[in-house]
Motif scaffolding. Structure first.
Motif, PDB file in Angstrom:
ATOM      1  N   TYR A 104       3.596 -15.039   1.382  1.00 33.17           N
ATOM      2  CA  TYR A 104       2.462 -15.483   0.567  1.00 33.17           C
ATOM      3  C   TYR A 104       2.508 -16.998   0.419  1.00 33.17           C
ATOM      4  CZ  TYR A 104       1.339 -10.741  -0.922  1.00 33.17           C
ATOM      5  OH  TYR A 104       0.967  -9.422  -0.955  1.00 33.17           O
ATOM      6  N   TYR A 133       6.185  -6.716   3.753  1.00 34.69           N
ATOM      7  CA  TYR A 133       7.362  -7.431   3.278  1.00 34.69           C
ATOM      8  C   TYR A 133       8.154  -6.546   2.331  1.00 34.69           C
ATOM      9  CZ  TYR A 133       4.399  -8.012  -0.790  1.00 34.69           C
ATOM     10  OH  TYR A 133       3.592  -7.758  -1.858  1.00 34.69           O
ATOM     11  N   ARG A 136       7.993  -3.549   0.029  1.00 26.68           N
ATOM     12  CA  ARG A 136       6.832  -2.711   0.315  1.00 26.68           C
ATOM     13  C   ARG A 136       6.940  -2.096   1.712  1.00 26.68           C
ATOM     14  NH1 ARG A 136       2.536  -3.677  -3.050  1.00 26.68           N
ATOM     15  NH2 ARG A 136       1.821  -1.700  -2.177  1.00 26.68           N
ATOM     16  N   HIS A 140      -0.920  -4.477   2.735  1.00 30.76           N
ATOM     17  CA  HIS A 140      -1.876  -4.258   1.652  1.00 30.76           C
ATOM     18  C   HIS A 140      -2.596  -5.560   1.333  1.00 30.76           C
ATOM     19  CE1 HIS A 140       1.969  -5.454  -0.108  1.00 30.76           C
ATOM     20  NE2 HIS A 140       1.227  -6.140  -0.970  1.00 30.76           N
ATOM     21  N   HIS A 142      -4.374  -7.411  -1.902  1.00 37.47           N
ATOM     22  CA  HIS A 142      -4.576  -7.379  -3.350  1.00 37.47           C
ATOM     23  C   HIS A 142      -6.015  -7.775  -3.669  1.00 37.47           C
ATOM     24  CE1 HIS A 142      -0.254  -7.087  -4.322  1.00 37.47           C
ATOM     25  NE2 HIS A 142      -0.070  -7.875  -3.288  1.00 37.47           N
TER      26      HIS A 142
HETATM   27 FE   LIG Z   1       1.605  -7.892  -2.132  1.00 38.44          FE
END
Ligand SMILES: [Fe+2]
Length: 212
Positions: A104, A133, A136, A140, A142
């Motif tokens: 991120y 990552y 997880r 996905h 968000h």
């Molecule tokens: Fe995430």
């Protein structure tokens, strides 16, 4: 949420924190407070999910999140509806995801942005398919959706990507159904159903005075 469900959620979150595998979907709809269930004749509200730690305030308004050199891997579109199925114009749809390898951008605004829905409640983004990552198991995206409401925070999963069912937060209700076009771009659709402040809940000097 029932006490035993809360305990189950906390137990599962603890297992994730310790790096243990937990059965897929064990936190779906449990880790955060869920919207009130649909009344007869209403659409089911979109389940809410965790923010995660990587929300970036101040993301730019844009529908194209591609960085130089990216190919458009996912065109995500759909509508924002209220529980009666009516479109919500001018709703904010704010998305953020990791890059292709699961990182991120916490300094800039890579792979995050927001749009406003049009008069039919429609939104669209062009982006990449994010990486996955630890801890997880599913790729996905968000999302925060906001009408005349609090932000409705959730996550979307992409049909056909590996690991969806293994992810603790995965639920089929948040799966983006996709087709693949002639260029290899996935075209996914997802309609959000959120509740807004109602006329009954409207706050006026008179309504405040009546509560005293
Ligand atoms: Fe995430």
């Amino acid at each position: 949420m029932a006490t035993e469900e809360m305990q189950g959620a906390y137990t599962a979150m603890g297992a994730i924190a310790r790096g243990e595998r937990v059965p897929g979907g064990s936190l779906a709809g449990k880790a955060v407070r869920q919207p009130e269930p649909a009344q007869p004749g209403e659409l089911k509200p979109t389940p809410t999910e965790i923010d995660g730690p990587y929300f970036r305030l101040g993301a730019p308004m844009r529908s194209n999140l591609l960085e130089p050199g990216d190919k458009p891997e996912l065109v995500l579109s759909g509508r924002v509806l209220n529980e009666k199925g009516n479109p919500i114009p001018q709703a904010i749809v704010n998305i953020w995801s990791s890059d292709a390898v699961g990182n991120y951008d916490m300094l800039g605004y890579k792979y995050t942005g927001f749009v406003l829905t049009d008069d039919d409640g429609r939104y669209e983004f062009t982006t990449i398919i994010p990486g996955c990552y630890y801890p997880r198991d599913a790729k996905h995206i968000h999302v925060k959706v906001q009408g005349v409401s609090s932000p409705w925070t959730t996550q979307l999963y992409i049909e056909g990507e590996p690991g969806n069912e293994d992810d603790a937060f995965y639920t089929e209700e948040l799966l983006v159904r996709c087709t693949t076009d002639e260029n290899g771009t996935k075209r996914g659709t997802f309609d959000f159903v959120i509740r807004q402040v109602t006329e009954r809940e409207n706050v006026t000097p008179e309504s405040l005075a009546a509560r005293v």
